[in-house]
Structure formats: structure tokens, C-alpha cells
Design an enzyme around this catalytic site. Structure first.
Site: not given
Length: 130
Positions: A42-44, A55, A86, A89
Site C-alpha cells: 500500500n502507498i498512502e 492487491e 477490500c 480490490c
């Protein structure tokens, strides 16, 4: 590849996450038909809506490399809390995978395994648009 190996790749990907806001680090690994794997983290982003999910990144890398057949996806967080993909995804996976896609989640008591159909029943598919 067995579930433990795929989860290991997801854990390694989680270590590369950029999550300064939630401090919730997620990694994913997807195995394609020939055994090749792709991982993502994940890249916020400060506005959250521009954030990248692990994903989705793994799936995007595989699709960009020309793959369209997938065997399994593993998902892990730094908390090993059994996180599942989620809804967004799940829908992205459903674009390329059938209901039998194996989804391996890093749960506290060991791998929890689901199918995409269990996690996303009655999904929207290309057939609905015809």
C-alpha cells in the site's frame, strides 16, 4: 507455490509500504498461471483517495507484464490480523479471475483461505455490460 511461500512474499511487500497516515502496512503477492509472482504494497496519499492498495498494485504489475491467468493472491499486514482485500480490490480481481481464485490471508492462527466468490458473491462482470 504453497500458501506459506506466497504469504512470505506478501509480508516482504508489506515491509516496503508507505503508510505514514494510517500506519497500517499491507502487502500482497499474486501468483500467475506459470508460477511467476508479483507483489505490491500500500502507498498512502494525504488525501487518501489517491492511495494505492497492495492487491491492486500486484495485480496491475501482473497485467502490465501480460498475464491474465491467476492462481492465488496472498495478503498480509504488519499486524497479521487476517486482513482480506477490500471491496474495490475484490472487484478488480474479479475482472481477471473467476470465483475460485484462492485468497490467502495472514491470520493470527495461521493462513485463512477463501475463494473470491466467498468474499465477493454475485459480482459485477463484463457480462453485465453486454
Amino acid at each position: 507455490m504453497d500458501d506459506t511461500e506466497l504469504l512470505s512474499l506478501a509480508r516482504e511487500a508489506a515491509e516496503r509500504s508507505y503508510a505514514p497516515y494510517s500506519e497500517y502496512y499491507v502487502g500482497a503477492a499474486i501468483e500467475v498461471g506459470d508460477g511467476t509472482t508479483f507483489s505490491g504494497c500500500n502507498i498512502e496519499n494525504a488525501n487518501y483517495s489517491n492511495s494505492v492498495h497492495a492487491e491492486g498494485l500486484a495485480l496491475s504489475k501482473a497485467v502490465e507484464a501480460g498475464y491474465r491467468r491467476f492462481e492465488a493472491v496472498a495478503v498480509s499486514s504488519d499486524r497479521r490480523d487476517g486482513v482480506t482485500p477490500c471491496g474495490m480490490c475484490r472487484q478488480s480481481l474479479a475482472e481477471f479471475c473467476d470465483d475460485e481464485l484462492r485468497i490467502v490471508c495472514d491470520a493470527p492462527d495461521g493462513p485463512a483461505v477463501y475463494t473470491l466468490g466467498e468474499l465477493l458473491p454475485n459480482t459485477i462482470t463484463a457480462g453485465h455490460l453486454e
